[in-house]
Design a protein around this motif. Sequence first.
Motif, short mmCIF file in Angstrom:
data_model
loop_
_atom_site.label_atom_id
_atom_site.label_comp_id
_atom_site.label_asym_id
_atom_site.label_seq_id
_atom_site.Cartn_x
_atom_site.Cartn_y
_atom_site.Cartn_z
N ALA A 135 0.82 -1.22 0.00
CA ALA A 135 0.00 0.00 0.00
C ALA A 135 0.85 1.27 0.00
CB ALA A 135 -0.96 -0.01 1.19
N PRO A 203 -0.92 -6.76 8.82
CA PRO A 203 -2.16 -5.97 8.89
C PRO A 203 -2.73 -5.79 7.48
CG PRO A 203 -0.33 -4.86 10.01
CD PRO A 203 0.26 -5.99 9.23
N ARG A 204 -4.03 -5.87 7.34
CA ARG A 204 -4.64 -5.76 6.02
C ARG A 204 -4.30 -4.45 5.31
NH1 ARG A 204 -8.98 -4.17 3.00
NH2 ARG A 204 -9.64 -5.71 1.43
N PRO A 205 -4.26 -3.28 5.99
CA PRO A 205 -3.99 -2.02 5.26
C PRO A 205 -2.67 -1.99 4.51
CG PRO A 205 -4.93 -1.55 7.41
CD PRO A 205 -4.61 -3.02 7.40
N VAL A 206 -1.64 -2.74 4.97
CA VAL A 206 -0.35 -2.65 4.30
C VAL A 206 -0.30 -3.49 3.03
CG1 VAL A 206 0.80 -2.21 6.51
CG2 VAL A 206 0.77 -4.53 5.57
N PRO A 208 -3.64 -5.16 1.21
CA PRO A 208 -5.02 -5.69 1.22
C PRO A 208 -5.21 -6.94 0.38
CG PRO A 208 -5.02 -3.30 0.97
CD PRO A 208 -3.61 -3.73 0.84
N TYR A 211 -3.48 -10.02 2.00
CA TYR A 211 -4.23 -10.40 3.20
C TYR A 211 -5.50 -11.14 2.80
CZ TYR A 211 -6.52 -9.88 7.76
OH TYR A 211 -7.14 -10.12 8.97
N HIS A 230 -0.73 -9.03 14.72
CA HIS A 230 -0.30 -8.52 13.42
C HIS A 230 1.17 -8.10 13.50
CE1 HIS A 230 -4.73 -7.78 12.83
NE2 HIS A 230 -4.41 -8.32 11.67
#
Length: 317
Positions: A135, A203-206, A208, A211, A230
């Motif tokens: 991301a 973590p999903r935000p890094v 997506p 993940y 995480h």
Amino acid sequence: MDRPELPLPQLHAFTVLAEELHFGHAAARLGIAQPPLSQQIARLETKVGHPLFVRASGRVALTPAGRELLPAARRALADLSDGLAAARAVGSGRAGRLRIGFSASLALTVLPGLLATFRTRYPDVDLDLREMTTAPQLAALQERTMDVGLLREPPDDAGVGPLAFRTVLTEPFVAVLPADHPLAAQRAIDVSQLADEPFVLLPRPVGPRLYDRITGLCEAAGFAPQVVQHAVEWQTVCALVGAGLGVSLAPASIRRLRLREVAFRPVEPRTARTLVAAAWRREDRSPLVANLLAALGEGGKGGKGDGDGDRQRRKKG
């Protein structure tokens, strides 16, 4: 007071004549006749306001003004030559600064070969390498603070928008287990066998898409992973698994970390793979970017990734 402009052809003629001290020899070296050479020198002397050469009895010598001008003329010509060479090098992508982002796990796969190939071919390019998750790489490309990204799982709209993507390789997943875990005794495990295990994931935000691909494997096996911890980097994920906090699913190249407290096992289904891509701005016509992408096709071969290659090497051994 305005400074007089000194055309470079006149400075060139002047330096050659100052070195030859003979109009005939200087004209021959310049590839012109003597009258045009004399005219160039006369124009330069007019701009300077003083004679630059003494001409007497067939001899030519520099005047004090000529001796003073000669070092400056040589510097101006050398600076121009250096500037032209630098401009050509940058224009062809043989020099300049290239900002490259890369996911940490790619240091275990495509990155070393890419850098070796590129460095050999373009030793004068300054590489600014930045370890970043997916991301932040996409954001940096959009913000023009990075030129090329090497990342996992490009976004769903990879075929459109301002960024272009090229698949570099794909690789299977492995289960990451504490070395003393009962499943570590198996040569391979089914994802469904992890249903009751706590998970350590990025973590999903890094990242997506990665993940979602991992959690999608779990959902296809009939369960939703229970994520208890995480960690931003895969090395940290593996360290936490080794400390007994849980298990994980990761790209097969992570096995090259070779942590004593961690076991890596192939998972079923083996058709599940993670994709690595190069990303850049679609409108970027930089020769540096083009040269890196060309080197990527040679130093970091696309195609199947770590798991299959390791099996083939073991068979040969």
